[in-house]
Design a protein around this motif. Sequence first.
Motif, PDB file in Angstrom:
ATOM      1  N   ASP A 132       0.850  -1.189   0.000  1.00 55.74           N
ATOM      2  CA  ASP A 132       0.000   0.000   0.000  1.00 55.74           C
ATOM      3  C   ASP A 132       0.887   1.241   0.000  1.00 55.74           C
ATOM      4  OD1 ASP A 132      -2.867   1.085   0.427  1.00 55.74           O
ATOM      5  OD2 ASP A 132      -1.692   2.152   1.933  1.00 55.74           O
ATOM      6  N   THR A 162      -0.616  -5.419   9.955  1.00 52.73           N
ATOM      7  CA  THR A 162      -1.152  -6.414   9.024  1.00 52.73           C
ATOM      8  C   THR A 162      -2.670  -6.434   9.057  1.00 52.73           C
ATOM      9  OG1 THR A 162       0.825  -7.806   9.227  1.00 52.73           O
ATOM     10  CG2 THR A 162      -1.192  -8.868   8.450  1.00 52.73           C
ATOM     11  N   LEU A 165      -4.076  -3.272   7.370  1.00 55.59           N
ATOM     12  CA  LEU A 165      -3.899  -3.314   5.919  1.00 55.59           C
ATOM     13  C   LEU A 165      -4.885  -4.282   5.262  1.00 55.59           C
ATOM     14  CD1 LEU A 165      -0.014  -3.259   5.469  1.00 55.59           C
ATOM     15  CD2 LEU A 165      -1.634  -1.589   4.586  1.00 55.59           C
ATOM     16  N   PRO A 168      -8.733  -2.094   4.935  1.00 57.70           N
ATOM     17  CA  PRO A 168      -8.631  -0.654   4.685  1.00 57.70           C
ATOM     18  C   PRO A 168     -10.002   0.016   4.685  1.00 57.70           C
ATOM     19  CG  PRO A 168      -8.396  -1.883   2.644  1.00 57.70           C
ATOM     20  CD  PRO A 168      -8.384  -2.903   3.746  1.00 57.70           C
ATOM     21  N   ARG A 212      -2.221   7.965   7.293  1.00 61.27           N
ATOM     22  CA  ARG A 212      -2.443   6.557   6.966  1.00 61.27           C
ATOM     23  C   ARG A 212      -3.259   5.877   8.072  1.00 61.27           C
ATOM     24  NH1 ARG A 212       1.134   4.902   3.303  1.00 61.27           N
ATOM     25  NH2 ARG A 212      -0.587   3.591   2.624  1.00 61.27           N
ATOM     26  N   TRP A 223      -7.497   2.570   8.774  1.00 63.30           N
ATOM     27  CA  TRP A 223      -6.383   2.636   7.838  1.00 63.30           C
ATOM     28  C   TRP A 223      -6.869   3.251   6.528  1.00 63.30           C
ATOM     29  CZ3 TRP A 223      -1.312   2.245   8.153  1.00 63.30           C
ATOM     30  CH2 TRP A 223      -0.576   2.186   6.962  1.00 63.30           C
ATOM     31  N   ALA A 225      -6.120   3.760   2.776  1.00 64.96           N
ATOM     32  CA  ALA A 225      -5.303   3.243   1.691  1.00 64.96           C
ATOM     33  C   ALA A 225      -4.758   4.384   0.840  1.00 64.96           C
ATOM     34  CB  ALA A 225      -6.127   2.287   0.814  1.00 64.96           C
TER      35      ALA A 225
END
Length: 226
Positions: A132, A162, A165, A168, A212, A223, A225
């Motif tokens: 990302d 993790t 991500l 998102p 972010r 999060w 993206a």
Amino acid sequence: MARVLVVDDDPTVREVVVSYLRAHRHEVDEAADGETALRAHRAHRADLVVLDLMLPGIDGLETCRRLRETGDVPIIMLTALGGEADRVVGLEHGADDYVTKPFSPRELVLRVDSVLRRAGEAASPATGTLEDGGLVVDLDRHEVRSAGRLLALTGREFDLLTFLLQHPGVAFTRDELLQQVWGWSFGDQSTVTVHVRRLREKIEADPTRPVRLVTVWGVGYRWEAA
């Protein structure tokens, strides 16, 4: 069954903790100070360390730092200090969890089992990579790079990054993150706050103005993206 190293200068506390852990089928080593703990860990690597903050000689924070230099062994910090800043100081130095004295031995055993379970899951993670905006998470090598630069993340920071991500744009409360990342059905939400702050310091261009890993006011974190 796991090998647990219990480090506390109070023989009564050590006796109680050791007996409870052994009753739950863990193999237990014990130490009364930091230097002895480090030697014990070098001789027989522990799967988890229960570490008192206040120790004679080198204190718990320095012992935690030196243990971290030998690998990513999970650490649960014991602290008799009551203020929030004191309670989370172990987390700031890389501990996975903390328990405030006086504590229930049963609660400590539950925390030990929870941290060991998460460590076991991390030992056989999903494979592949997550990417990302210049951030690359290598699930096989358990590494994170930002614009090609290797980042030094603790195991729990890696797990948190993790998870975010993989989801998102979804806002999670701190309780939800405790359950999903830590595997806890109970716990101090400041644990999440500390790890979010530490993670921002490593992945954000300006940690004071994150773009972010953003705060969703009244909810938790999300999060964004790239």
